[in-house]
Design a protein around this motif. Structure first.
Motif, mmCIF file in Angstrom:
data_model
loop_
_atom_site.group_PDB
_atom_site.id
_atom_site.type_symbol
_atom_site.label_atom_id
_atom_site.label_comp_id
_atom_site.label_asym_id
_atom_site.label_seq_id
_atom_site.Cartn_x
_atom_site.Cartn_y
_atom_site.Cartn_z
ATOM 1 N N HIS A 237 -9.177 4.928 -7.252
ATOM 2 C CA HIS A 237 -7.974 5.362 -6.567
ATOM 3 C C HIS A 237 -8.001 6.867 -6.356
ATOM 4 C CE1 HIS A 237 -7.343 5.597 -10.885
ATOM 5 N NE2 HIS A 237 -6.589 6.670 -10.633
ATOM 6 N N ASP A 238 -7.035 7.359 -5.581
ATOM 7 C CA ASP A 238 -6.907 8.787 -5.286
ATOM 8 C C ASP A 238 -5.428 9.159 -5.451
ATOM 9 O OD1 ASP A 238 -6.985 11.356 -4.412
ATOM 10 O OD2 ASP A 238 -7.586 10.905 -2.354
ATOM 11 N N VAL A 239 -5.117 9.895 -6.517
ATOM 12 C CA VAL A 239 -3.715 10.222 -6.809
ATOM 13 C C VAL A 239 -3.147 11.241 -5.823
ATOM 14 C CG1 VAL A 239 -3.900 9.667 -9.254
ATOM 15 C CG2 VAL A 239 -4.499 11.966 -8.471
ATOM 16 N N SER A 240 -4.023 11.917 -5.064
ATOM 17 C CA SER A 240 -3.546 12.924 -4.105
ATOM 18 C C SER A 240 -3.409 12.363 -2.693
ATOM 19 C CB SER A 240 -4.502 14.122 -4.094
ATOM 20 O OG SER A 240 -5.795 13.722 -3.658
ATOM 21 N N ALA A 241 -3.641 11.055 -2.507
ATOM 22 C CA ALA A 241 -3.586 10.452 -1.173
ATOM 23 C C ALA A 241 -2.175 10.515 -0.618
ATOM 24 C CB ALA A 241 -4.068 9.009 -1.233
ATOM 25 N N THR A 242 -2.087 10.704 0.683
ATOM 26 C CA THR A 242 -0.790 10.796 1.352
ATOM 27 C C THR A 242 -0.418 9.518 2.102
ATOM 28 O OG1 THR A 242 -1.880 11.795 3.280
ATOM 29 C CG2 THR A 242 -0.973 13.293 1.616
ATOM 30 N N THR A 243 -1.330 8.532 2.120
ATOM 31 C CA THR A 243 -1.052 7.235 2.748
ATOM 32 C C THR A 243 -1.442 6.125 1.780
ATOM 33 O OG1 THR A 243 -3.239 7.099 3.785
ATOM 34 C CG2 THR A 243 -1.468 8.142 5.062
ATOM 35 N N PRO A 244 -0.750 4.981 1.846
ATOM 36 C CA PRO A 244 -1.118 3.872 0.947
ATOM 37 C C PRO A 244 -2.557 3.414 1.133
ATOM 38 C CG PRO A 244 1.027 3.475 1.948
ATOM 39 C CD PRO A 244 0.451 4.661 2.647
ATOM 40 N N GLU A 245 -3.068 3.473 2.373
ATOM 41 C CA GLU A 245 -4.444 3.025 2.626
ATOM 42 C C GLU A 245 -5.469 3.856 1.862
ATOM 43 O OE1 GLU A 245 -2.199 3.592 4.906
ATOM 44 O OE2 GLU A 245 -1.890 1.675 5.937
ATOM 45 N N ARG A 246 -5.183 5.166 1.673
ATOM 46 C CA ARG A 246 -6.131 6.029 0.988
ATOM 47 C C ARG A 246 -5.864 6.100 -0.514
ATOM 48 N NH1 ARG A 246 -10.248 5.546 2.956
ATOM 49 N NH2 ARG A 246 -10.958 7.211 1.557
ATOM 50 N N ALA A 247 -4.730 5.569 -0.963
ATOM 51 C CA ALA A 247 -4.438 5.596 -2.402
ATOM 52 C C ALA A 247 -5.469 4.776 -3.175
ATOM 53 C CB ALA A 247 -3.025 5.065 -2.657
ATOM 54 N N TYR A 248 -5.850 3.632 -2.613
ATOM 55 C CA TYR A 248 -6.933 2.811 -3.173
ATOM 56 C C TYR A 248 -7.967 2.638 -2.056
ATOM 57 C CZ TYR A 248 -4.052 1.671 -7.229
ATOM 58 O OH TYR A 248 -3.306 1.752 -8.381
ATOM 59 N N PRO A 249 -8.969 3.522 -1.976
ATOM 60 C CA PRO A 249 -9.935 3.463 -0.861
ATOM 61 C C PRO A 249 -10.622 2.099 -0.789
ATOM 62 C CG PRO A 249 -10.197 5.494 -2.124
ATOM 63 C CD PRO A 249 -9.262 4.630 -2.899
ATOM 64 N N LEU A 250 -10.442 1.411 0.333
ATOM 65 C CA LEU A 250 -10.974 0.056 0.477
ATOM 66 C C LEU A 250 -12.493 0.041 0.451
ATOM 67 C CD1 LEU A 250 -10.178 -2.902 0.907
ATOM 68 C CD2 LEU A 250 -10.245 -2.494 3.373
ATOM 69 N N GLU A 251 -13.158 1.100 0.971
ATOM 70 C CA GLU A 251 -14.623 1.119 0.999
ATOM 71 C C GLU A 251 -15.222 1.226 -0.398
ATOM 72 O OE1 GLU A 251 -13.180 5.354 1.499
ATOM 73 O OE2 GLU A 251 -12.676 3.367 2.319
ATOM 74 N N GLN A 252 -14.425 1.679 -1.384
ATOM 75 C CA GLN A 252 -14.906 1.726 -2.759
ATOM 76 C C GLN A 252 -14.686 0.409 -3.488
ATOM 77 O OE1 GLN A 252 -13.829 5.190 -5.062
ATOM 78 N NE2 GLN A 252 -13.676 6.483 -3.230
ATOM 79 N N ILE A 253 -13.797 -0.412 -2.961
ATOM 80 C CA ILE A 253 -13.556 -1.739 -3.551
ATOM 81 C C ILE A 253 -14.477 -2.775 -2.919
ATOM 82 C CG2 ILE A 253 -11.834 -3.549 -3.895
ATOM 83 C CD1 ILE A 253 -9.689 -1.358 -3.837
ATOM 84 N N ILE A 254 -14.581 -2.739 -1.585
ATOM 85 C CA ILE A 254 -15.489 -3.631 -0.854
ATOM 86 C C ILE A 254 -16.450 -2.751 -0.058
ATOM 87 C CG2 ILE A 254 -15.691 -5.609 0.698
ATOM 88 C CD1 ILE A 254 -12.767 -6.211 0.251
ATOM 89 N N PRO A 255 -17.645 -2.475 -0.570
ATOM 90 C CA PRO A 255 -18.605 -1.640 0.171
ATOM 91 C C PRO A 255 -19.020 -2.306 1.481
ATOM 92 C CG PRO A 255 -19.221 -1.850 -2.151
ATOM 93 C CD PRO A 255 -18.123 -2.823 -1.910
#
Length: 436
Positions: free
Chosen positions: A242-260
């Motif tokens: 996850h990214d605690v500094s993300a400004t959008t929900p999509e970037r809060a949990y980067p999908l490319e890091q969950i599903i490469p």
């Protein structure tokens, strides 16, 4: 000089071929080239349960059974006997015995010892061509084995163990899988080669040489404290990257890091089913079945394919969880793509147990809940996913909140949303009361 050359030529022409073959003349060579091709009809003979397919045995000692048969018939002595034995308790165990009457030596080959257990996954077949009918019959060989017939003197006892100086080495499951991948890359189809290369690339992270290279590169890397804190939270809270500094929900949990990107090609099952009329989604979890109608209404094909792949990933995670619990009857027949199964095993399973520990189950569940947010545009109901995970509503709600979600109530339905930037609840530490 001319006479010597002619003598040498005559000696060469009169020299017998070492295999007893006659040299071809120019006319014979011409006739051989002019032979018309034979149009053969191929007939594959399938296995029959009541019959044993052909068994092939070879003699490393140089024993020629055909020669012995000819010699026995001329001398009037006993004939060469060929017998096949099957173990009553273990029907798959076969033993081939070739013996000659008048000789104390038997030649024995088995399907459960020696070269037959070397772990080579080769498929063998025997082809017999009938010149009269121009038919080529292809018959599978029993158990896909070729038996090595070793000499055994009758009356002597032989150990079932391999000798210490045996050249046969039993391969581990890891080595067999690696050899199978190498063979696929050399001789497989384009799709299988692509798949094997992807798996090989994922496995390189455990290579010692790659680790040495990584260690050298890591010395020059500047430590990112914010990323380090995020990693510590990932370990302690059992949540996905996850990214605690993300400004959008999509970037809060980067999908490319969950599903490469390498895994998206193996998640097309739901999208392909949608293209069929009257497709049956009965084998999928309730969460996915409840969203089929919404999937059909999505006009953007790229968006539809993306959501289908996310739901497919959720399905594989759920089935992997069920396969590693006591009640796994519903997921026993489910096939997870090998690239995903290898990843799930590395992330959630433990080598010393076939069941998942509690902390790994919590981590796997967190991955599922994060993906449900993506599939429902970050506003998802807790009811159907709680049913699929066999968890109470209160337990699912608590886990959503541990991921930084907030709960909203509309009527009787609770929805999980994801406000940004991420804010996690404080971790509570349990203290033991001191006895006075």
């Amino acid at each position: 000089m001319d006479s010597d050359a002619e003598d040498t030529k005559s000696q060469v022409e009169n020299t017998e071929h070492p295999l007893g073959l006659e040299p071809l003349t120019k006319k014979a060579k011409k006739k051989k080239k002019e032979r018309p091709p034979v149009q053969a009809k191929v007939q594959v003979v399938n296995d029959r349960p009541e019959r044993i397919p052909p068994i092939v045995g070879y003699f490393p000692s140089g024993f020629d059974p055909q020669k012995n048969l000819d010699d026995d018939s001329e001398s009037g002595m006993g004939s060469t006997n060929i017998k096949i034995y099957r173990n009553k308790k273990m029907p798959k165990r076969l033993q081939l015995v070739v013996s000659s009457n008048g000789s104390p030596v038997d030649f024995v080959g088995t399907s459960y010892s020696g070269e037959a257990t070397a772990g080579q996954k080769c498929m063998y077949a025997l082809g017999v061509f009938d010149k009269e009918t121009h038919t080529l019959k292809v018959v599978p060989i029993a158990a896909n084995k070729i038996f090595r017939l070793d000499p055994r003197v009758r009356g002597l006892e032989y150990s079932a163990k391999e000798p210490e100086n045996s050249t046969v080495v039993e391969l581990t499951a890891e080595e067999r899988a690696e050899k199978a991948r190498e063979a696929t890359i050399l001789w497989g189809t384009k799709s299988s080669i692509k798949k094997a290369k992807k798996i090989q690339a994922l496995r390189q992270e455990g290579d010692p040489d790659s680790k040495k290279e990584l260690d050298v590169k890591m010395k020059t890397v500047v430590v990112n404290k914010q990323a380090l804190e995020s990693t510590e939270a990932h370990v302690s809270r059992n949540i996905p990257p996850h990214d605690v500094s993300a400004t959008t929900p999509e970037r809060a949990y980067p999908l490319e890091q969950i599903i490469p990107n390498v895994e998206w090609d193996y998640l097309q099952d739901i999208y392909n089913l949608l293209q069929q009329d009257g497709a049956d989604f009965e084998g999928y979890p309730t969460f996915i079945r409840n969203r089929v109608d919404r999937l059909k209404k999505i006009q953007d094909e790229s968006e539809k394919r993306k959501v289908c792949c996310i739901l497919s990933y959720i399905n594989h995670l759920m089935k992997f969880k069920e396969q590693h619990t006591a009640d796994r009857s519903s997921a026993r027949a489910h096939k997870i793509p090998s690239i995903l199964h290898h990843k799930f095993s590395a992330m959630f399973a433990v080598p010393e147990s076939k069941w998942l520990p509690t902390e790994k189950i919590n981590l796997l569940t967190s991955y599922i809940l994060v993906l449900t947010l993506f599939s429902d545009r970050f506003r998802t109901s807790c009811t159907d996913i709680a049913k699929d995970l066999k968890m109470t509503f209160l337990r699912v709600r608590q886990q959503y909140e541990s991921l930084g979600c907030k709960m909203m109530r509309e009527g009787k339905v609770y929805y999980a949303t994801l406000p940004v930037p991420l804010q996690f609840p404080e971790l509570r530490q349990k203290f033991k009361r001191k006895r006075t």
